[in-house]
Write a protein that holds these residues in place. Structure first.
Motif, PDB file in Angstrom:
ATOM      1  N   PHE A  29       7.492  47.464  43.207  1.00 12.04           N
ATOM      2  CA  PHE A  29       6.106  47.462  42.949  1.00 12.04           C
ATOM      3  C   PHE A  29       5.722  46.491  42.007  1.00 12.04           C
ATOM      4  O   PHE A  29       4.324  45.986  42.125  1.00 12.04           O
ATOM      5  N   LYS A  30       6.412  45.821  41.083  1.00 17.55           N
ATOM      6  CA  LYS A  30       6.044  44.998  40.131  1.00 17.55           C
ATOM      7  C   LYS A  30       5.687  43.631  40.933  1.00 17.55           C
ATOM      8  O   LYS A  30       4.808  43.000  40.422  1.00 17.55           O
ATOM      9  N   ILE A  31       6.817  43.398  41.559  1.00 20.91           N
ATOM     10  CA  ILE A  31       6.640  42.061  42.667  1.00 20.91           C
ATOM     11  C   ILE A  31       5.357  42.261  43.532  1.00 20.91           C
ATOM     12  O   ILE A  31       4.629  41.148  43.384  1.00 20.91           O
ATOM     13  N   LEU A  32       5.301  43.523  44.060  1.00 21.94           N
ATOM     14  CA  LEU A  32       4.109  43.510  44.817  1.00 21.94           C
ATOM     15  C   LEU A  32       2.687  43.481  44.244  1.00 21.94           C
ATOM     16  O   LEU A  32       1.797  42.492  44.591  1.00 21.94           O
ATOM     17  N   SER A  33       2.611  43.922  42.855  1.00 29.71           N
ATOM     18  CA  SER A  33       1.388  43.660  42.365  1.00 29.71           C
ATOM     19  C   SER A  33       1.159  42.515  41.913  1.00 29.71           C
ATOM     20  O   SER A  33       0.149  41.975  41.893  1.00 29.71           O
ATOM     21  N   LEU A  34       2.222  41.743  41.540  1.00 29.39           N
ATOM     22  CA  LEU A  34       1.998  40.199  41.252  1.00 29.39           C
ATOM     23  C   LEU A  34       1.376  39.552  42.133  1.00 29.39           C
ATOM     24  O   LEU A  34       0.680  38.662  42.054  1.00 29.39           O
ATOM     25  N   VAL A  35       2.024  39.704  43.585  1.00 27.63           N
ATOM     26  CA  VAL A  35       1.343  38.861  44.671  1.00 27.63           C
ATOM     27  C   VAL A  35       0.091  39.334  45.021  1.00 27.63           C
ATOM     28  O   VAL A  35      -0.997  38.528  45.085  1.00 27.63           O
ATOM     29  N   ALA A  36      -0.287  40.624  44.953  1.00 26.69           N
ATOM     30  CA  ALA A  36      -1.747  41.059  45.063  1.00 26.69           C
ATOM     31  C   ALA A  36      -2.722  40.679  44.028  1.00 26.69           C
ATOM     32  O   ALA A  36      -3.786  40.107  44.260  1.00 26.69           O
ATOM     33  N   ARG A  37      -2.243  40.529  42.814  1.00 30.93           N
ATOM     34  CA  ARG A  37      -3.458  39.968  41.756  1.00 30.93           C
ATOM     35  C   ARG A  37      -3.484  38.567  41.806  1.00 30.93           C
ATOM     36  O   ARG A  37      -4.375  38.078  41.126  1.00 30.93           O
ATOM     37  N   ALA A  38      -2.568  37.874  42.481  1.00 27.63           N
ATOM     38  CA  ALA A  38      -2.896  36.325  42.678  1.00 27.63           C
ATOM     39  C   ALA A  38      -4.210  36.241  43.629  1.00 27.63           C
ATOM     40  O   ALA A  38      -4.712  34.939  43.572  1.00 27.63           O
ATOM     41  N   TYR A  39      -4.342  37.363  44.436  1.00 31.41           N
ATOM     42  CA  TYR A  39      -5.435  37.132  45.191  1.00 31.41           C
ATOM     43  C   TYR A  39      -6.930  37.839  44.587  1.00 31.41           C
ATOM     44  O   TYR A  39      -8.041  38.006  45.373  1.00 31.41           O
ATOM     45  N   ASP A  40      -6.811  38.238  43.600  1.00 31.74           N
ATOM     46  CA  ASP A  40      -7.851  38.895  42.837  1.00 31.74           C
ATOM     47  C   ASP A  40      -8.984  37.768  42.399  1.00 31.74           C
ATOM     48  O   ASP A  40      -8.646  36.376  42.326  1.00 31.74           O
ATOM     49  N   ASP A  41     -10.149  38.294  42.586  1.00 32.06           N
ATOM     50  CA  ASP A  41     -11.347  37.274  42.162  1.00 32.06           C
ATOM     51  C   ASP A  41     -12.217  37.875  40.963  1.00 32.06           C
ATOM     52  O   ASP A  41     -13.038  38.837  41.330  1.00 32.06           O
ATOM     53  N   GLY A  42     -11.759  37.821  39.747  1.00 30.12           N
ATOM     54  CA  GLY A  42     -12.484  38.033  38.524  1.00 30.12           C
ATOM     55  C   GLY A  42     -11.570  39.261  38.318  1.00 30.12           C
ATOM     56  O   GLY A  42     -10.806  39.107  37.453  1.00 30.12           O
ATOM     57  N   VAL A  43     -11.954  40.626  38.401  1.00 31.79           N
ATOM     58  CA  VAL A  43     -11.511  41.749  37.459  1.00 31.79           C
ATOM     59  C   VAL A  43      -9.996  41.737  38.410  1.00 31.79           C
ATOM     60  O   VAL A  43      -9.925  41.995  39.298  1.00 31.79           O
ATOM     61  N   PRO A  44      -9.008  42.162  37.357  1.00 37.95           N
ATOM     62  CA  PRO A  44      -7.631  42.534  37.850  1.00 37.95           C
ATOM     63  C   PRO A  44      -7.467  43.731  38.563  1.00 37.95           C
ATOM     64  O   PRO A  44      -8.211  44.604  38.309  1.00 37.95           O
ATOM     65  N   THR A  45      -6.725  43.624  39.675  1.00 31.85           N
ATOM     66  CA  THR A  45      -6.510  45.062  40.341  1.00 31.85           C
ATOM     67  C   THR A  45      -5.982  45.946  39.682  1.00 31.85           C
ATOM     68  O   THR A  45      -4.821  45.625  39.173  1.00 31.85           O
ATOM     69  N   ALA A  46      -6.237  47.173  39.738  1.00 27.54           N
ATOM     70  CA  ALA A  46      -5.592  48.358  38.987  1.00 27.54           C
ATOM     71  C   ALA A  46      -4.644  49.161  40.106  1.00 27.54           C
ATOM     72  O   ALA A  46      -5.245  49.235  41.392  1.00 27.54           O
ATOM     73  N   PHE A  47      -3.598  49.580  39.981  1.00 27.23           N
ATOM     74  CA  PHE A  47      -2.506  49.999  40.745  1.00 27.23           C
ATOM     75  C   PHE A  47      -2.331  51.586  40.254  1.00 27.23           C
ATOM     76  O   PHE A  47      -1.772  51.859  39.162  1.00 27.23           O
ATOM     77  N   GLU A  48      -2.469  52.548  41.251  1.00 21.91           N
ATOM     78  CA  GLU A  48      -1.984  53.824  41.146  1.00 21.91           C
ATOM     79  C   GLU A  48      -0.666  53.991  41.598  1.00 21.91           C
ATOM     80  O   GLU A  48      -0.233  54.028  42.776  1.00 21.91           O
ATOM     81  N   ALA A  49       0.444  54.104  40.547  1.00 17.45           N
ATOM     82  CA  ALA A  49       1.822  54.107  41.049  1.00 17.45           C
ATOM     83  C   ALA A  49       2.359  55.535  40.961  1.00 17.45           C
ATOM     84  O   ALA A  49       2.003  56.408  39.892  1.00 17.45           O
ATOM     85  N   SER A  50       2.967  56.258  41.675  1.00 15.98           N
ATOM     86  CA  SER A  50       3.721  57.520  41.851  1.00 15.98           C
ATOM     87  C   SER A  50       5.033  57.336  41.949  1.00 15.98           C
ATOM     88  O   SER A  50       5.701  56.730  42.991  1.00 15.98           O
ATOM     89  N   PHE A  51       5.812  58.168  41.362  1.00 12.74           N
ATOM     90  CA  PHE A  51       7.349  57.884  41.352  1.00 12.74           C
ATOM     91  C   PHE A  51       7.908  59.542  41.508  1.00 12.74           C
ATOM     92  O   PHE A  51       7.336  60.463  40.972  1.00 12.74           O
ATOM     93  N   GLN A  52       8.980  59.445  42.354  1.00 11.88           N
ATOM     94  CA  GLN A  52       9.866  60.649  42.307  1.00 11.88           C
ATOM     95  C   GLN A  52      10.732  60.753  40.870  1.00 11.88           C
ATOM     96  O   GLN A  52      11.056  59.717  40.216  1.00 11.88           O
ATOM     97  N   GLY A  53      11.129  61.990  40.471  1.00  9.49           N
ATOM     98  CA  GLY A  53      11.818  61.953  39.420  1.00  9.49           C
ATOM     99  C   GLY A  53      10.851  62.157  38.310  1.00  9.49           C
ATOM    100  O   GLY A  53       9.760  62.233  37.919  1.00  9.49           O
ATOM    101  N   LYS A  54      11.689  62.586  36.923  1.00  9.62           N
ATOM    102  CA  LYS A  54      11.111  62.754  35.778  1.00  9.62           C
ATOM    103  C   LYS A  54      10.292  61.555  35.212  1.00  9.62           C
ATOM    104  O   LYS A  54      11.231  60.373  35.685  1.00  9.62           O
ATOM    105  N   ALA A  55       9.410  61.607  34.397  1.00 13.10           N
ATOM    106  CA  ALA A  55       8.937  60.472  33.559  1.00 13.10           C
ATOM    107  C   ALA A  55       9.903  59.875  32.567  1.00 13.10           C
ATOM    108  O   ALA A  55      10.413  60.689  31.742  1.00 13.10           O
ATOM    109  N   PRO A  56      10.192  58.578  32.665  1.00 14.26           N
ATOM    110  CA  PRO A  56      11.284  57.944  31.463  1.00 14.26           C
ATOM    111  C   PRO A  56      10.287  57.937  30.169  1.00 14.26           C
ATOM    112  O   PRO A  56       9.330  57.782  29.987  1.00 14.26           O
ATOM    113  N   TRP A  57      11.096  57.398  29.124  1.00 14.03           N
ATOM    114  CA  TRP A  57      10.689  57.492  27.792  1.00 14.03           C
ATOM    115  C   TRP A  57       9.566  56.450  27.679  1.00 14.03           C
ATOM    116  O   TRP A  57       8.818  56.350  26.859  1.00 14.03           O
ATOM    117  N   PHE A  58       9.843  55.271  28.668  1.00 12.40           N
ATOM    118  CA  PHE A  58       8.734  54.212  28.532  1.00 12.40           C
ATOM    119  C   PHE A  58       7.685  54.289  29.313  1.00 12.40           C
ATOM    120  O   PHE A  58       7.334  53.229  29.983  1.00 12.40           O
TER     121      PHE A  58
END
Length: 343
Positions: free
Chosen positions: A145-174
């Protein structure tokens, strides 16, 4: 009949995994022991990791606590190892085309996970599916998802794209750092690994699009993908398996009579089946053995301080002169001179 899994992953993936685990306090020897991947395989230019070792690597990483090493991998640095993919995805007429090309060319990176793209009105959802992650593969999804967001943001025009990320499993400490990297709160304990973002500019013309370079970059990337898939025949996997055996050999098991049973044991098949499948690809065990020893001899001459005699012994030759004759026949110069010129 046992059918060998010929799928592979670029060794850069294993290298990044090893680096991330080491950053989290796990020694490199633990990585090598649990995965079966060798140090030489990690640094081989253009190398690939086979199915068996990739499975072991994923299983090893999954049993460890979620740490931050994967998050700290810079996607720009990661993409630098795959210039064919980057040159295409950062130079398309619009974001939609860039995303489709990223999904189509991912075989150059690896073939054990999948990303599916769906559109729902003005929203795009990309789902990550991992074949070997019973716990959902949240960390693998995060890297993709980090790679994909990097590609998508290269095509931004002004405001950076915000991404709603959802993951299986418990939240990590970070988890807060993950949310910061996507520009919106990430969710955990979900049924799927998904990345969702606003797609209102999905077809907006990309103002930096280079019409002259784009078709050449795409043609080159597609040719590389075709070449990779053509090379993933059974014979290519056998050759790599022989090289792996040679890399761990002490010289006593490097002759043909010892290599063949060790190879069959590693591939879980008998010698008749092995020879039959190689015959169907117009080659033989002997031909692959010679090719593997040619490749491994060059690597040892370039990357180690072993003497010519020691290398010959390690590769199963009866004497230094026998190894020198073999090397000269293959490359038209003696091994000592090859080492000198390579350095």
């Amino acid at each position: 009949m046992h059918k060998t899994d010929t799928r592979t992953v670029a060794n850069h993936i294993a290298r990044q995994c090893a680096m991330a685990l080491e950053a989290d306090g796990h020694g490199p020897d633990d990585f090598y022991r649990h995965t079966g991947i060798t140090r030489a395989q990690l640094v081989e230019p253009g190398g690939r990791i086979d199915a068996q070792r990739h499975r072991r690597m994923v299983a090893y990483a999954q049993q460890l606590p979620l740490q931050r090493g994967m998050l700290d991998i810079e996607p720009q640095h990661w993409l630098a190892h795959f210039p064919e993919v980057a040159q295409v995805c950062f130079n398309r007429p619009a974001l939609r085309d860039a995303l489709h090309q990223l999904l189509q060319l991912r075989g150059l990176i690896g073939e054990f996970d999948f990303m599916l793209m769906r559109e729902n009105g003005s929203r795009v959802e990309i789902e990550y599916l991992s074949e070997f992650c019973p716990q959902g593969g949240a960390m693998q999804a995060l890297a993709n998802f980090k790679i994909l967001s990097l590609v998508a943001r290269a095509y931004d025009d002004g405001v950076p794209t915000a991404f709603e990320a959802s993951f299986q499993g418990k939240a990590p400490w970070f988890a807060p750092a993950v949310s910061d990297s996507f520009g919106a709160p990430a969710r955990y304990g979900q049924a799927r690994n998904t990345l969702v973002f606003d797609a209102r500019r999905l077809d907006a013309p990309y103002r930096h699009f280079n019409t002259l370079l784009a078709p050449h970059a795409l043609e080159h990337a597609q040719a590389q993908l075709h070449k990779l898939r053509s090379a993933q025949r059974f014979s290519a996997r056998v050759e790599q398996a022989i090289i792996d055996l040679l890399a761990t050999s002490d010289g006593l098991q490097a002759d043909s009579a010892s290599l063949l049973p060790a190879l069959c044991d590693g591939l879980a098949m008998n010698s008749w089946t092995l020879r039959r499948q190689l015959q169907q690809e117009d080659t033989s065990f002997r031909a692959l053995e010679l090719r593997a020893k040619s490749r491994e001899s060059r690597r040892l001459l370039r990357e180690t301080t072993l003497s010519v005699a020691e290398i010959g012994d390690r590769l199963g030759f009866s004497s230094q002169s026998a190894f020198t004759r073999f090397f000269r026949t293959q490359f038209e110069l003696p091994p000592a001179r090859y080492r000198q010129e390579a350095r």
